[in-house]
Enzyme design. Structure first.
Site, PDB file in Angstrom:
ATOM      1  N   LYS A   1     117.223 -30.751 145.976  1.00 45.03           N
ATOM      2  CA  LYS A   1     115.927 -30.863 145.297  1.00 45.03           C
ATOM      3  C   LYS A   1     115.683 -29.606 144.467  1.00 45.03           C
ATOM      4  O   LYS A   1     115.523 -28.522 145.006  1.00 45.03           O
ATOM      5  CB  LYS A   1     114.780 -31.014 146.287  1.00 45.03           C
ATOM      6  CG  LYS A   1     113.474 -31.363 145.559  1.00 45.03           C
ATOM      7  CD  LYS A   1     112.228 -31.140 146.381  1.00 45.03           C
ATOM      8  CE  LYS A   1     111.695 -29.739 146.283  1.00 45.03           C
ATOM      9  NZ  LYS A   1     111.102 -29.394 144.975  1.00 45.03           N
TER      10      LYS A   1
ATOM     11  N   GLU B   1     117.245 -18.106 152.259  1.00 42.14           N
ATOM     12  CA  GLU B   1     117.297 -16.945 151.375  1.00 42.14           C
ATOM     13  C   GLU B   1     115.892 -16.810 150.802  1.00 42.14           C
ATOM     14  O   GLU B   1     115.482 -17.615 149.975  1.00 42.14           O
ATOM     15  CB  GLU B   1     118.358 -17.174 150.302  1.00 42.14           C
ATOM     16  CG  GLU B   1     118.922 -15.899 149.747  1.00 42.14           C
ATOM     17  CD  GLU B   1     118.114 -15.403 148.582  1.00 42.14           C
ATOM     18  OE1 GLU B   1     117.161 -14.642 148.846  1.00 42.14           O
ATOM     19  OE2 GLU B   1     118.401 -15.781 147.448  1.00 42.14           O
TER      20      GLU B   1
ATOM     21  N   CYS C   1     114.181 -12.526 143.770  1.00 45.29           N
ATOM     22  CA  CYS C   1     113.876 -12.202 145.158  1.00 45.29           C
ATOM     23  C   CYS C   1     114.389 -10.826 145.542  1.00 45.29           C
ATOM     24  O   CYS C   1     113.817 -10.163 146.384  1.00 45.29           O
ATOM     25  CB  CYS C   1     114.451 -13.268 146.082  1.00 45.29           C
ATOM     26  SG  CYS C   1     116.146 -13.682 145.712  1.00 45.29           S
TER      27      CYS C   1
END
Lengths: 480, 339
Positions: A185, A259, A293
Site C-alpha cells: 500500500k 522503520e 526519517c
C-alpha cells in the site's frame, strides 16, 4: 536577494515524458480494477495543487482479494528456482533504469521533491536496490540465515510518501528475492509511482499476483495489517502508527519490521572543516525538504565554533533555491501535503513560543502549493518540542556542547535512534563517538548516504529490523 | 496456607537421596508423601539427616544490582517439589522490585556493553567453572523442582553448563559472523557491527528450570545486554541459586537480576516498563493469551519481542544463533575515503 550575485534562468524539466491517466484502479492479480465499492480519491501535485489523477480507494474486500491473489501466487513463486526468480528481479531493475526519467518526473509531480533529487538520487537507488537483491535470490543458503531459509509467505507492506518509489524498492526487492509475494500500500498522497511500478512488473513478465498494489489511506493500511492471511508486516512511517501496528500484530504469527521516526543529531566538533560540515548539515536537514526519517534535525555544535559555523551556514542557506520542483536548478521543493505543512508550521511556531530564536533565509515562495522556507532555530534547549519531536520538515534545531561526553549525552537523549552525524578530523574521536551513539546509522564526515548493500534501520523507538544489505534478507525469511 | 507444619527439619533417618522419582531405588513412598522428611530429601541434600543433624536451610532471595534483597513487599510464595512437598519460600517479587531491577540493569549496561568481548567471554566462562563446582546442588534443585530422577537432573545440569560455555565463546565471534563491510557504490568505508539492544527482560521457560534458563539468559548477556530474569514460576530455586554463582564470578552487579514470583505479575511490569528495550517471552509458552497481552504492552516503547515457539522448544537441541541475534542492533558507520 540583494546579496545574490547572479540569478539563474529557469531550467524546467519537460513533463511530456510521462503520461498520467485521469484515473487508476487497484493492481490485483495482475490486473487493474476499480475498488469494489467504487470509492476514489484524488492525488494532487503539492507544488501547484493541480489534480494529477483519481485513484481507487481500496476497502476491506479489495484488500482481501489482493491477499488471496498473493497467497495463490506464493506457492509457484516460492517454488521457482532462485536463479529464475532472480531473472525476473533483474528484469525489473533494467526496466526501471530504462524508464528512470519518466518515473523521476512522475515522482517529482506527485511528491513535490526537486527533479534533481528524483533524477540523481531516488531513481538510481531504486534500480540499484532491485539489482542488488536480484543477485541474492539464488544465494540465500549462503546468507548466514541457516542452511535452508524459507520465505514467510505473503508480505503486507506499507510505505510513506517521502521517497515513494525508493521505499517501494526497499520493501519489494528483498521480499521477492526471498520468495515471498506482496501486497503493497503506497501512501495516500503519493500513489502514482507504485501504480506505474505495476506496469514495470507487467513489462518484466512477473507472474500475476506476485506483486499487488492497493491504494488508499490509513484505513486501507489497517485492513492490510490486520488481515489474517498475511505472514509479514513491513512498515515505514511514523512512530505512532508503528506502535499501533505492533499492537495489532501482537499474539499473531506475523513477523514485523518497522522503520519509524527519528531526531538525528549532527555533531560538529571544533576541528571539523567548516565548509564540509556546512554542506553536510544542509544535506542532512534540507535534503527532500527535511522530510526524511534519518534527517539530521538537531545540530549539536561545539560551543567554541558555534558563531563561525552558524555564520557560514546562514550564508549557505541564502543560496538555496526554493521553488518549482520541476526546475533542474531547484534545491528545495514543495512540502508533500497541506496536512504536513500544517504540522511543520505548528511545531515551528512552538519553537518561537518556547523561546528559541527563528531564522529563515529570505526567499520568495510560490503562491500555490505547500511551501515552507528552510528554517533554523538557535537557543534551543533539550526541553523544547523542536528538540524532541520529529518535525519532518526543513527545520533545524541548533544546540551546543562543550565536551564529547556532553555531545553523546545530548545526542542520545531521545526516544529515537535512527541516525547520527559526526564531524571532526580526529579519527580516534570518530570511532569513539560512533561506538557511543545509540543510532542505527552513523555518518562520519558525511550525511544522508544510502546504498542497497548497506543495512538501514533504527534503535529504540525508531523501529526494528534492517532494510538493505545481507541483513535486509532476515526480515523476509524464517531463520529459525 | 498449609495447615500442616511443613517446615520441619529432618528427623527421619532415611536419607533417600532420589526422593520423589519413581526411578529411585529407595522411594519415599514408604513414608507419608507429605511428610517433612520427604520434602527435605527431595529438595535439599540431607547430609546431616543421617547423623540426626539439623540442616541449615538457605533463605532464597532476589538478586538485584549485585545484592540479595528480600522482596520489598515482604511477600514470599511456597515452592514445592513435583509432589507438593515444601521446598522453600521464594520471594514473590512486586512491581517495585521489577522497577528497582530495571534501574540496576540500566546502570550496569554502560560498563558491561563497553567491556571488551574477551573480558565478557572470560567472565561468563568463569560462571561455568563455578557452576561445575556446584553441580550437586543444582542437580538436587532441578530434580526436586522438575520431578526428575537424579540422573536425568544431572544430565540437565551438565547440558546447561555446556550451553553456558558454548555461549561464552560467542562473545568475541558474533560480531564477525553478524557484521561486516558493505561494498557501497561510492568512495566510502562502510561497516556494520552488531551492538547489544540494552536492557532485556527474560521470562525464562517454565518447564526447564535450569537448562532452559541457561539457554535464554546466556545469549542475552554474552553480547553485552543486561538482563532481568523471571525464572520458572513453579521451580525458581535453580535460578535463585544461579544468582549466587553470578555474584562470585566477577559478573558486575546489575548485569543479571533475578525476580522470582508470578510470571504474569512481574512480566506485566517489565513488558510495560519504558526503560526496558526487549522482551523474551519464552516463559509464556503454552499461554498465548499472556503472550499476546505482554507483546501488546511491549509495543508502547517498541520493545524487541522474541515470541515463544508455537509448538514448544526442545532446550536440549542445538540452539543456533537466533537467540543471540534477537537482542542485537546493527549499527552501520560510514566514512568517506579520500586523501
Amino acid at each position: 536577494m540583494t546579496d545574490q550575485i547572479f540569478e539563474y534562468a529557469p531550467a524546467p524539466e519537460s513533463r511530456a515524458i510521462v503520461d498520467i491517466a485521469p484515473s487508476y484502479g487497484l493492481f490485483i492479480d495482475g490486473e487493474f480494477r476499480e475498488a469494489a465499492d467504487g470509492k476514489v480519491f484524488k492525488t494532487v501535485s503539492p507544488a501547484t495543487e493541480e489534480v494529477l489523477s483519481e485513484v481507487a480507494q481500496a476497502g476491506a474486500g479489495d484488500v482481501d482479494d489482493a491477499v488471496r491473489a498473493a497467497r495463490t501466487a506464493f506457492a509457484p513463486w516460492s517454488a521457482l528456482p532462485g536463479a529464475e526468480r532472480a531473472k525476473y528481479i533483474f528484469r525489473i531493475a533494467r526496466v526501471l533504469q530504462e524508464r528512470a526519467r519518466e518515473l523521476a518526473v512522475l515522482e517529482t509531480l506527485d511528491n513535490g521533491k526537486p527533479i534533481r533529487e528524483t533524477r540523481d538520487a531516488d531513481l538510481p537507488l531504486v534500480a540499484a536496490h532491485f539489482f542488488y537483491y536480484a543477485g541474492w535470490a539464488d544465494k540465500l543458503e549462503h546468507a548466514g540465515m541457516g542452511p535452508a531459509p524459507r520465505p514467510l509467505g505473503v508480505a503486507g507492506q506499507i510505505i510513506p510518501w517521502n521517497f515513494p518509489l525508493l521505499m517501494l524498492a526497499w520493501k519489494i526487492a528483498p521480499a521477492l528475492a526471498t520468495g515471498n509475494t506482496v501486497v503493497l500500500k503506497p501512501a495516500e498522497t503519493t500513489p502514482l509511482s507504485a501504480l506505474f511500478f505495476a506496469d514495470v512488473c507487467r513489462q518484466a513478465g512477473l507472474p500475476k499476483g506476485v506483486v499487488n498494489i492497493v491504494t488508499g489511506d490509513g484505513a486501507t493500511g489497517a485492513e492490510l495489517v490486520a488481515h489474517p492471511g498475511i505472514d509479514k508486516v513491513a512498515f515505514t512511517g511514523s512512530t505512532a502508527v508503528g506502535k499501533q501496528i505492533a499492537r495489532t500484530v501482537a499474539g499473531t504469527h506475523k513477523k514485523l519490521t518497522l522503520e519509524l521516526g527519528g531526531k538525528g543529531a549532527n555533531i560538529v566538533f571544533d576541528d571539523a572543516p567548516v565548509d564540509q560540515a556546512v554542506e553536510g548539515i544542509v544535506n542532512g536537514i534540507y535534503f527532500n525538504q527535511g522530510q526524511v526519517c534519518c534527517a539530521g534535525s538537531r545540530l549539536l555544535v561545539q560551543e567554541s565554533v558555534q558563531e563561525e559555523l552558524l555564520e557560514s551556514l546562514k550564508r549557505r542557506l541564502r543560496t538555496l533555491r526554493v521553488g518549482d520542483p520541476m526546475d533542474k536548478n531547484t534545491d528545495v521543493g514543495a512540502i508533500n501535503s497541506a496536512e504536513q505543512l500544517a504540522r511543520i508550521r505548528e511545531l515551528a511556531d512552538s519553537g518561537e513560543a518556547e523561546g528559541a530564536e527563528r531564522w529563515s533565509a529570505p526567499c520568495e515562495l510560490p503562491g500555490n502549493g505547500y511551501w515552507f522556507a528552510p528554517t533554523l532555530f538557535t537557543g534551543v534547549s533539550q526541553a523544547h518540542r523542536i528538540a524532541r519531536e520529529e518535525i519532518f520538515g526543513p527545520v533545524l534545531s541548533v544546540l551546543t556542547f562543550r565536551t564529547p561526553d556532553e555531545a553523546v549525552a545530548k545526542a542520545n537523549n531521545t526516544p529515537y535512534g535512527l541516525s547520527a552525524g559526526i564531524w571532526t578530523e580526529k579519527g580516534s574521536r570518530i570511532l569513539s563517538m560512533a561506538n557511543k551513539l545509540r543510532a542505527g546509522v552513523v555518518w562520519a564526515n558525511t550525511f544522508n548516504k544510502f546504498d542497497p548493500t548497506s543495512p538501514f534501520g533504527g534503535y529504540k523507538e525508531s523501529g526494528f529490523g534492517r532494510e538493505g544489505g545481507r541483513h535486509g534478507l532476515e526480515a523476509y525469511l524464517d531463520v529459525r | 496456607m498449609s495447615d500442616e507444619p511443613k517446615r520441619k527439619t529432618a528427623k527421619a533417618a532415611k536419607p533417600a537421596k532420589s526422593g520423589t522419582s519413581a526411578t529411585s531405588g529407595k522411594t519415599a513412598t514408604s513414608q507419608s508423601p507429605k511428610s517433612p522428611a520427604t520434602a527435605r530429601t527431595s529438595g535439599r541434600t540431607p547430609v546431616g539427616a543421617a547423623r540426626g543433624r539439623v540442616d541449615v536451610l538457605k533463605t532464597y532471595k532476589l538478586f538485584i544490582g549485585g545484592k540479595f534483597p528480600r522482596s520489598e513487599s515482604g511477600r514470599v510464595y511456597e515452592v514445592t517439589d513435583s509432589e507438593g512437598n515444601w521446598l522453600a519460600n521464594a520471594p514473590l517479587s512486586s512491581r517495585k522490585d521489577a522497577r528497582d531491577a530495571v534501574a540496576a540493569a540500566r546502570k550496569a549496561f554502560g560498563g558491561w556493553s563497553g567491556a571488551t568481548a574477551y573480558n565478557r567471554g572470560q567472565i561468563l566462562y568463569r560462571v561455568a567453572e563455578m557452576l561445575e563446582g556446584r553441580r550437586e546442588q543444582f542437580t538436587a534443585e532441578v530434580a526436586a523442582g522438575e520431578g526428575l530422577s537424579k540422573a536425568a537432573a544431572s544430565a540437565q545440569v551438565d547440558a546447561a553448563i555446556d550451553r553456558w560455555v558454548w555461549y561464552a565463546g560467542w562473545s568475541d565471534k558474533i560480531a564477525q559472523v553478524a557484521g561486516g563491510a558493505n561494498p557501497v557504490a561510492g568512495p566510502f568505508f562502510n561497516l556494520s557491527t552488531p551492538e547489544p539492544t540494552g536492557v532485556v527482560a527474560v521470562l525464562a521457560p517454565q518447564d526447564s528450570s535450569f537448562l532452559g534458563l541457561a539457554s535464554v539468559l546466556a545469549p542475552v548477556v554474552v553480547t553485552g545486554n543486561t538482563a532481568l530474569v523471571v525464572p520458572s514460576e513453579r521451580a525458581p530455586l535453580p535460578a535463585l541459586s544461579l544468582s549466587e554463582v553470578l555474584a562470585t564470578s566477577d559478573v558486575p552487579g546489575g548485569v543479571v537480576n533475578v525476580l522470582s514470583g508470578r510470571t504474569r505479575e512481574v512480566g506485566s511490569a517489565l513488558a510495560a516498563h519504558q526503560d526496558v528495550n526487549a522482551l523474551d517471552l519464552a516463559g509464556t509458552s503454552g499461554d498465548p493469551e499472556l503472550a499476546k497481552e505482554l507483546e501488546t504492552a511491549a509495543a508502547e516503547n517498541l520493545k524487541r519481542v522474541l515470541r515463544p515457539d508455537e509448538d514448544g522448544t526442545d532446550w536440549s537441541a542445538d540452539p543456533g544463533t537466533s537467540r543471540l541475534l534477537a537482542f542485537l542492533e546493527t549499527k552501520t558507520v560510514w566514512h568517506p575515503i579520500g586523501v
